[in-house]
Design an enzyme around this catalytic site. Structure first.
Site, short mmCIF file in Angstrom:
data_model
loop_
_atom_site.label_atom_id
_atom_site.label_comp_id
_atom_site.label_asym_id
_atom_site.label_seq_id
_atom_site.Cartn_x
_atom_site.Cartn_y
_atom_site.Cartn_z
N SER A 1 -51.87 -80.15 48.03
CA SER A 1 -51.07 -79.80 47.01
C SER A 1 -49.80 -79.62 47.37
O SER A 1 -48.79 -79.04 46.70
CB SER A 1 -51.54 -78.71 46.32
OG SER A 1 -51.59 -77.41 47.10
N LYS B 1 -49.33 -71.55 47.57
CA LYS B 1 -48.54 -72.05 46.49
C LYS B 1 -47.21 -71.69 46.76
O LYS B 1 -46.97 -70.79 47.34
CB LYS B 1 -49.02 -71.91 45.06
CG LYS B 1 -50.26 -72.77 44.65
CD LYS B 1 -50.22 -74.39 44.59
CE LYS B 1 -51.42 -74.87 44.26
NZ LYS B 1 -52.45 -74.72 45.33
#
Length: 201
Positions: A120, A157
């Site tokens: 990601s 993230k």
């Protein structure tokens, strides 16, 4: 001292941890087995490089003839404390997998490594298998790359605070952000990612 290649850092970190735990250095076979190096010849080449760069010295005709040099001023072995998902959150893994050597100037108290799993964060040049150097802290600024716990599960993230909600943004256009709104979930910042290290083997 000269900079080390990633594999040399792994060898040096294992030797350092082995000596700290056992009081004596490992054999070439023990190094090869732990780091999955095929044969002692490959280990010897790494040790020759470490000796040439001034990190250790070797004694001939001794199976454990390895002595560390100048470790207190330059390098430190940090734990790889498990895996963090660069993708959907997953339960954090906190077992110590191994140790990795790093320049002492990069380290503040409590700093540790986590191994990245998932894709990601590929547009931030963070890929599966990388080691993320994490500095523990409970807060973050917008755009910081963080390790966060979302409802008890860990994820890596980019952090954004937007009014009354938090957005954990992946760096992959094929993945959706994680939005945490008031009353809809629990999020805690574990630390900020301050470096990425990529073993080449």
């Amino acid at each position: 001292m000269q900079e080390l290649a990633p594999r040399q850092q792994q060898v040096l970190a294992f030797i350092t941890g082995f000596i700290a735990e056992n009081g004596y250095p490992p054999t070439l076979r023990e190094i090869a087995a732990h780091l999955k190096i095929s044969g002692t010849l490959g280990v010897s080449k790494h040790l020759e490089a470490l000796e040439r760069k001034g990190y250790l010295r070797r004694e001939a005709n001794s199976s454990r003839g390895i002595a560390l040099v100048g470790r207190t001023d330059t390098a430190l072995s940090l734990p790889v404390a498990g895996v963090v998902r660069a993708g959907l959150p997953q339960p954090a893994v906190e077992d110590i997998e191994e140790y990795f050597a790093i320049d002492r100037s990069m380290v503040r108290g409590g700093t540790f490594f986590l191994r990245v799993k998932g894709d990601s964060m590929i547009n931030a040049a963070i890929v599966e298998g990388d080691l993320a150097l994490v500095r523990p802290q409970a807060t973050a600024e917008n755009r910081d790359i963080v390790v966060a716990m979302v409802d008890g599960e860990a994820t890596l993230k980019r952090f954004y605070r937007q009014r009354d909600q938090i957005r954990l943004q992946p760096e992959n256009p094929n993945m959706d952000p994680i939005i945490i709104r008031p009353g809809e979930g629990d999020v805690a910042i574990i630390g900020k990612v301050v470096g990425i290290y990529r073993p080449l083997e």
